[in-house]
Design a protein around this motif. Structure first.
Motif, PDB file in Angstrom:
ATOM      1  N   ALA A  31      30.430   2.839  -6.348  1.00  0.00           N
ATOM      2  CA  ALA A  31      30.209   3.668  -7.536  1.00  0.00           C
ATOM      3  C   ALA A  31      29.156   3.038  -8.432  1.00  0.00           C
ATOM      4  CB  ALA A  31      31.524   3.857  -8.285  1.00  0.00           C
ATOM      5  N   ALA A  32      29.183   1.715  -8.559  1.00  0.00           N
ATOM      6  CA  ALA A  32      28.198   1.020  -9.385  1.00  0.00           C
ATOM      7  C   ALA A  32      26.794   1.174  -8.798  1.00  0.00           C
ATOM      8  CB  ALA A  32      28.548  -0.450  -9.517  1.00  0.00           C
ATOM      9  N   GLU A  33      26.674   1.105  -7.478  1.00  0.00           N
ATOM     10  CA  GLU A  33      25.376   1.274  -6.834  1.00  0.00           C
ATOM     11  C   GLU A  33      24.862   2.705  -7.007  1.00  0.00           C
ATOM     12  OE1 GLU A  33      25.649  -1.974  -3.197  1.00  0.00           O
ATOM     13  OE2 GLU A  33      26.655  -0.033  -2.970  1.00  0.00           O
ATOM     14  N   ARG A  34      25.757   3.678  -6.890  1.00  0.00           N
ATOM     15  CA  ARG A  34      25.357   5.078  -7.089  1.00  0.00           C
ATOM     16  C   ARG A  34      24.920   5.309  -8.532  1.00  0.00           C
ATOM     17  NH1 ARG A  34      29.997   5.866  -4.031  1.00  0.00           N
ATOM     18  NH2 ARG A  34      31.149   6.607  -5.851  1.00  0.00           N
ATOM     19  N   ALA A  35      25.643   4.727  -9.496  1.00  0.00           N
ATOM     20  CA  ALA A  35      25.282   4.873 -10.906  1.00  0.00           C
ATOM     21  C   ALA A  35      23.927   4.226 -11.183  1.00  0.00           C
ATOM     22  CB  ALA A  35      26.358   4.273 -11.797  1.00  0.00           C
ATOM     23  N   ALA A  36      23.693   3.061 -10.597  1.00  0.00           N
ATOM     24  CA  ALA A  36      22.414   2.367 -10.794  1.00  0.00           C
ATOM     25  C   ALA A  36      21.264   3.181 -10.189  1.00  0.00           C
ATOM     26  CB  ALA A  36      22.465   0.979 -10.181  1.00  0.00           C
ATOM     27  N   ALA A  37      21.492   3.773  -9.032  1.00  0.00           N
ATOM     28  CA  ALA A  37      20.455   4.588  -8.393  1.00  0.00           C
ATOM     29  C   ALA A  37      20.171   5.843  -9.221  1.00  0.00           C
ATOM     30  CB  ALA A  37      20.877   4.967  -6.976  1.00  0.00           C
ATOM     31  N   ALA A  38      21.218   6.453  -9.758  1.00  0.00           N
ATOM     32  CA  ALA A  38      21.037   7.647 -10.588  1.00  0.00           C
ATOM     33  C   ALA A  38      20.270   7.299 -11.861  1.00  0.00           C
ATOM     34  CB  ALA A  38      22.389   8.271 -10.931  1.00  0.00           C
ATOM     35  N   GLU A  39      20.599   6.149 -12.459  1.00  0.00           N
ATOM     36  CA  GLU A  39      19.884   5.739 -13.671  1.00  0.00           C
ATOM     37  C   GLU A  39      18.422   5.430 -13.357  1.00  0.00           C
ATOM     38  OE1 GLU A  39      19.840   2.436 -17.249  1.00  0.00           O
ATOM     39  OE2 GLU A  39      21.612   2.552 -15.977  1.00  0.00           O
ATOM     40  N   ALA A  40      18.163   4.767 -12.247  1.00  0.00           N
ATOM     41  CA  ALA A  40      16.779   4.462 -11.867  1.00  0.00           C
ATOM     42  C   ALA A  40      15.983   5.753 -11.659  1.00  0.00           C
ATOM     43  CB  ALA A  40      16.745   3.604 -10.608  1.00  0.00           C
ATOM     44  N   ALA A  41      16.604   6.745 -11.033  1.00  0.00           N
ATOM     45  CA  ALA A  41      15.926   8.029 -10.822  1.00  0.00           C
ATOM     46  C   ALA A  41      15.666   8.726 -12.160  1.00  0.00           C
ATOM     47  CB  ALA A  41      16.760   8.921  -9.909  1.00  0.00           C
ATOM     48  N   LEU A  42      16.644   8.682 -13.062  1.00  0.00           N
ATOM     49  CA  LEU A  42      16.474   9.279 -14.387  1.00  0.00           C
ATOM     50  C   LEU A  42      15.348   8.576 -15.148  1.00  0.00           C
ATOM     51  CD1 LEU A  42      17.303  11.161 -16.694  1.00  0.00           C
ATOM     52  CD2 LEU A  42      19.072   9.486 -17.299  1.00  0.00           C
ATOM     53  N   ARG A  43      15.326   7.254 -15.078  1.00  0.00           N
ATOM     54  CA  ARG A  43      14.262   6.493 -15.749  1.00  0.00           C
ATOM     55  C   ARG A  43      12.893   6.874 -15.183  1.00  0.00           C
ATOM     56  NH1 ARG A  43      15.450   2.044 -18.867  1.00  0.00           N
ATOM     57  NH2 ARG A  43      17.653   1.554 -19.040  1.00  0.00           N
ATOM     58  N   ALA A  44      12.800   7.001 -13.889  1.00  0.00           N
ATOM     59  CA  ALA A  44      11.524   7.362 -13.264  1.00  0.00           C
ATOM     60  C   ALA A  44      11.080   8.755 -13.708  1.00  0.00           C
ATOM     61  CB  ALA A  44      11.633   7.286 -11.742  1.00  0.00           C
ATOM     62  N   ARG A  45      12.016   9.713 -13.726  1.00  0.00           N
ATOM     63  CA  ARG A  45      11.676  11.074 -14.164  1.00  0.00           C
ATOM     64  C   ARG A  45      11.263  11.089 -15.636  1.00  0.00           C
ATOM     65  NH1 ARG A  45      16.342  12.252 -11.377  1.00  0.00           N
ATOM     66  NH2 ARG A  45      17.489  12.530 -13.333  1.00  0.00           N
ATOM     67  N   SER A  46      12.000  10.379 -16.470  1.00  0.00           N
ATOM     68  CA  SER A  46      11.709  10.365 -17.909  1.00  0.00           C
ATOM     69  C   SER A  46      10.355   9.723 -18.183  1.00  0.00           C
ATOM     70  CB  SER A  46      12.809   9.616 -18.660  1.00  0.00           C
ATOM     71  OG  SER A  46      14.047  10.271 -18.515  1.00  0.00           O
ATOM     72  N   ALA A  47      10.079   8.602 -17.530  1.00  0.00           N
ATOM     73  CA  ALA A  47       8.782   7.940 -17.708  1.00  0.00           C
ATOM     74  C   ALA A  47       7.656   8.841 -17.207  1.00  0.00           C
ATOM     75  CB  ALA A  47       8.767   6.594 -16.983  1.00  0.00           C
ATOM     76  N   SER A  48       7.880   9.527 -16.104  1.00  0.00           N
ATOM     77  CA  SER A  48       6.870  10.424 -15.553  1.00  0.00           C
ATOM     78  C   SER A  48       6.592  11.592 -16.500  1.00  0.00           C
ATOM     79  CB  SER A  48       7.327  10.944 -14.187  1.00  0.00           C
ATOM     80  OG  SER A  48       6.392  11.859 -13.677  1.00  0.00           O
ATOM     81  N   THR A  49       7.642  12.130 -17.098  1.00  0.00           N
ATOM     82  CA  THR A  49       7.485  13.234 -18.049  1.00  0.00           C
ATOM     83  C   THR A  49       6.626  12.790 -19.224  1.00  0.00           C
ATOM     84  OG1 THR A  49       9.601  14.206 -17.415  1.00  0.00           O
ATOM     85  CG2 THR A  49       8.751  14.807 -19.576  1.00  0.00           C
ATOM     86  N   SER A  50       6.909  11.617 -19.771  1.00  0.00           N
ATOM     87  CA  SER A  50       6.114  11.114 -20.887  1.00  0.00           C
ATOM     88  C   SER A  50       4.704  10.722 -20.443  1.00  0.00           C
ATOM     89  CB  SER A  50       6.819   9.933 -21.554  1.00  0.00           C
ATOM     90  OG  SER A  50       7.914  10.402 -22.313  1.00  0.00           O
ATOM     91  N   ARG A  51       4.567  10.247 -19.205  1.00  0.00           N
ATOM     92  CA  ARG A  51       3.235   9.911 -18.678  1.00  0.00           C
ATOM     93  C   ARG A  51       2.380  11.178 -18.583  1.00  0.00           C
ATOM     94  NH1 ARG A  51       4.739   8.041 -14.045  1.00  0.00           N
ATOM     95  NH2 ARG A  51       5.683   6.207 -14.958  1.00  0.00           N
ATOM     96  N   ASP A  52       2.996  12.298 -18.194  1.00  0.00           N
ATOM     97  CA  ASP A  52       2.264  13.566 -18.150  1.00  0.00           C
ATOM     98  C   ASP A  52       1.797  13.967 -19.551  1.00  0.00           C
ATOM     99  OD1 ASP A  52       2.654  13.702 -15.413  1.00  0.00           O
ATOM    100  OD2 ASP A  52       4.294  15.163 -15.537  1.00  0.00           O
ATOM    101  N   LEU A  53       2.645  13.741 -20.554  1.00  0.00           N
ATOM    102  CA  LEU A  53       2.256  14.030 -21.933  1.00  0.00           C
ATOM    103  C   LEU A  53       1.085  13.138 -22.347  1.00  0.00           C
ATOM    104  CD1 LEU A  53       2.722  15.564 -24.567  1.00  0.00           C
ATOM    105  CD2 LEU A  53       4.420  13.810 -25.170  1.00  0.00           C
ATOM    106  N   LEU A  54       1.115  11.897 -21.935  1.00  0.00           N
ATOM    107  CA  LEU A  54       0.024  10.977 -22.249  1.00  0.00           C
ATOM    108  C   LEU A  54      -1.298  11.488 -21.659  1.00  0.00           C
ATOM    109  CD1 LEU A  54      -0.442   8.301 -23.712  1.00  0.00           C
ATOM    110  CD2 LEU A  54      -0.064   7.155 -21.547  1.00  0.00           C
TER     111      LEU A  54
END
Length: 188
Positions: A41-64
């Motif tokens: 469960a901890a590994e799945r949560a970490a993977a989900a957070e990493a994916a969320l971080r990547a999407r969020s950073a990408s969204t802001s990178r597009d704004l940049l």
């Protein structure tokens, strides 16, 4: 395989070491053989957070990229947009920290007095950003993109872990302020 049997295989000498390695490779600590191990469960949560971080950073990178396109299309707006762009660059970095690092892109180290074209910028996307010829229309379009980015970050709060949710909320609130500054804040 028991601990004694494992020791016996390991003690068998150089010739037996290769066989021991092959034999031990099939052993798992929980006694299951074959098939891939399911992530915890901890590994799945970490993977989900990493994916969320990547999407969020990408969204802001597009704004940049949008900020860069507007500044490139309307150099007279550069002084007005530089502080907002620097803020978005810092957000890209912050949103990607602790997870998947954002692609090589701008950093918050660019000072507001540094022209955006002199600051490091992310690699251009395959689809160029279209900027209206009228500066006021370009600002309205940028404000719309800022609001959409803030809305995306707000929606991500539902699945974000608490600490990252606080960061996303802060970035979304910053986006609301930027949208105001791009539209209403420039009047008067």
């Amino acid at each position: 395989m028991t601990t004694v049997a494992r020791r016996a295989l390991l003690m068998a000498g150089a010739g037996g070491a290769a066989g021991a390695a092959v034999t031990l490779a099939g052993c798992t600590s929980d006694g299951h053989r074959g098939g891939p191990r399911k992530p915890s469960a901890a590994e799945r949560a970490a993977a989900a957070e990493a994916a969320l971080r990547a999407r969020s950073a990408s969204t802001s990178r597009d704004l940049l990229l949008r900020y860069d396109a507007v500044i490139e299309g309307h150099p007279a707006l550069a002084a007005r947009l530089a502080p907002l762009r620097a803020s978005v660059a810092a957000q890209v970095k912050a949103l990607g920290e602790g997870g998947t690092a954002p692609a090589a892109g701008p950093t918050a180290s660019a000072s507001p007095s540094t022209p955006p074209s002199a600051a490091p910028s992310p690699s251009r996307s395959l689809t160029p950003v279209r900027v209206p010829a009228d500066p006021a229309a370009a600002l309205r379009d940028l404000a719309t993109a800022v609001r959409a980015t803030a809305d995306t970050h707000t929606a991500a709060l539902l699945t974000a872990p608490p600490e990252y949710a606080r960061l996303l909320a802060s970035v979304a609130a910053s986006g609301a302020a930027h949208a105001y500054l791009l539209t209403e804040g420039g009047r008067g």
